[in-house]
Design an enzyme around this catalytic site. Sequence first.
Site, mmCIF file in Angstrom:
data_model
loop_
_atom_site.group_PDB
_atom_site.id
_atom_site.type_symbol
_atom_site.label_atom_id
_atom_site.label_comp_id
_atom_site.label_asym_id
_atom_site.label_seq_id
_atom_site.Cartn_x
_atom_site.Cartn_y
_atom_site.Cartn_z
ATOM 1 C CD GLU A 68 12.221 39.489 -3.298
ATOM 2 O OE1 GLU A 68 12.115 38.939 -2.198
ATOM 3 O OE2 GLU A 68 12.690 40.631 -3.429
ATOM 4 N N PRO A 270 25.843 50.431 1.687
ATOM 5 C CG PRO A 270 24.885 52.391 2.511
ATOM 6 C CD PRO A 270 26.113 51.862 1.846
ATOM 7 N NE ARG A 271 19.308 44.423 -0.322
ATOM 8 C CZ ARG A 271 19.477 43.557 -1.309
ATOM 9 N NH1 ARG A 271 20.669 43.430 -1.870
ATOM 10 N NH2 ARG A 271 18.491 42.812 -1.738
ATOM 11 C CG LEU A 311 19.925 52.651 -5.858
ATOM 12 C CD1 LEU A 311 18.474 53.022 -6.080
ATOM 13 C CD2 LEU A 311 20.045 51.250 -5.282
ATOM 14 N N GLY A 312 22.903 51.178 -8.843
ATOM 15 C CA GLY A 312 23.264 50.815 -10.199
ATOM 16 C C GLY A 312 24.744 50.848 -10.508
ATOM 17 C CD GLU A 313 27.558 55.072 -9.476
ATOM 18 O OE1 GLU A 313 27.805 55.937 -10.337
ATOM 19 O OE2 GLU A 313 27.795 55.224 -8.262
ATOM 20 C CG ASN A 338 21.578 36.208 -5.458
ATOM 21 O OD1 ASN A 338 22.456 35.359 -5.464
ATOM 22 N ND2 ASN A 338 20.778 36.404 -6.487
ATOM 23 C CD GLU A 341 23.572 41.728 -9.446
ATOM 24 O OE1 GLU A 341 24.103 42.682 -8.854
ATOM 25 O OE2 GLU A 341 22.662 41.877 -10.282
#
Length: 425
Positions: A68, A270-271, A311-313, A338, A341
């Site tokens: 979200e 992993p999420r 994160l972010g990569e 989703n 991306e």
Amino acid sequence: MIRTVRPLPLALYGIATGLLEPLAPRVLRARAAKGKEDPARLRERLGRATRDRPQGPLVWLHGVSVGESLSLLPLIEALRTRRPELNLLVTSGTVTSAEMMARRLPAGVIHQFAPVDTPGAVHRFLDHWRPDAGLQVESELWPNMVLEAARRGVRLALISARITEKSAAGWARTPSAAHALLSCFDLILPQDAETEERLQRLGGQIGPRLNLKLVGVAPPVDAALVAELEKGLAGRRAVLAASTHPGEEPLIARAFRAADAPAAVLIVAPRHPERGPGVAEELTELGFTVGRRGAGQPLTPKTTAYVVDTLGELGAFYATADAVVMGGSFVDGVGGHNPMEPARLSAPMITGPHVFNARAMYDDLLAEAGVIEAADGEALARHIGGLLAYPHIARRVGEAAFTYAERQGAALKSAMTLIHPLLPA
């Protein structure tokens, strides 16, 4: 419009949360001990701001979790383009979403954790930030916050709204409460036809459809990281398992092995990055030579499985992968993630069958050959092998996904026409 009347169920909810409010700090500390809250920012969860409110009009945007929150990014960009003088405050409710927003929010946009829905926390939050408008995405309807914001004259919109049949049935048991909450919103834009019908049934006044998860821009791709990965791959192919959940890593790893692609590397993201050490251990037990990015270990020519617990990569890994296996779709209960991306980076995707959270998107992509669906591990192995063996087919799948993603931007332009009257003059 200022609304003040609370039906009995909502009045009782306000009383109950007020009585329980003294327990909130203890509950939050316990959650922080389990890694579910940021211990340095618990004040924000109690409505105590850790940033000053800037002068001038302020628009507040809220998305509870990672998906979200990320879906807010195109809306934020549209607001900054159309109304650059507005101050923007973004709230979210999870540690992972806060970490992601720290990397993805434009400069000048403020992030805070959303307050718990107790009367005191809500009042402190609204007293400090004094938003002129509030734009919420998906289905977070916290009664104290929604009712108090509306009472103060905050113009509210529920954008990219989504509600399951189970949730709708729950709200239907207290129809006066559902109607009172939905009446607080000046604008409701549902994600899909099912949500539209359910919200109308509960008394909401519904506008045109908008699914924010279908619009936006590609995730950032770090060119230096891509070069580093290509060096570590040393000419081998890469299969990325993105946003995986417990139980999926062994299934995907076995399918990867069964695909019989010796010159390939399995990359697992992993999420929830905190699972990285456990995922690395599982893959080691399955016989892989494992590197873990969260531990500072590079991908090398000897690595056969690489765990991306950062994160972010992910954009760089989507751009590098020869095939992407979408996580959350091979176990019950998650509902998929989703696909937009990776689609925006032309990644050739394979999904499992359990994608109820994004079924319409996957159905559209399947119809346009922009994703491949695997019913089980055996089918997954077959499809991984096919994409690696026939790169021209993989390229066509990725191109079809990209074309679909590019077509989705028009809906946001239409929605901004409806959102604009709610913004401060």
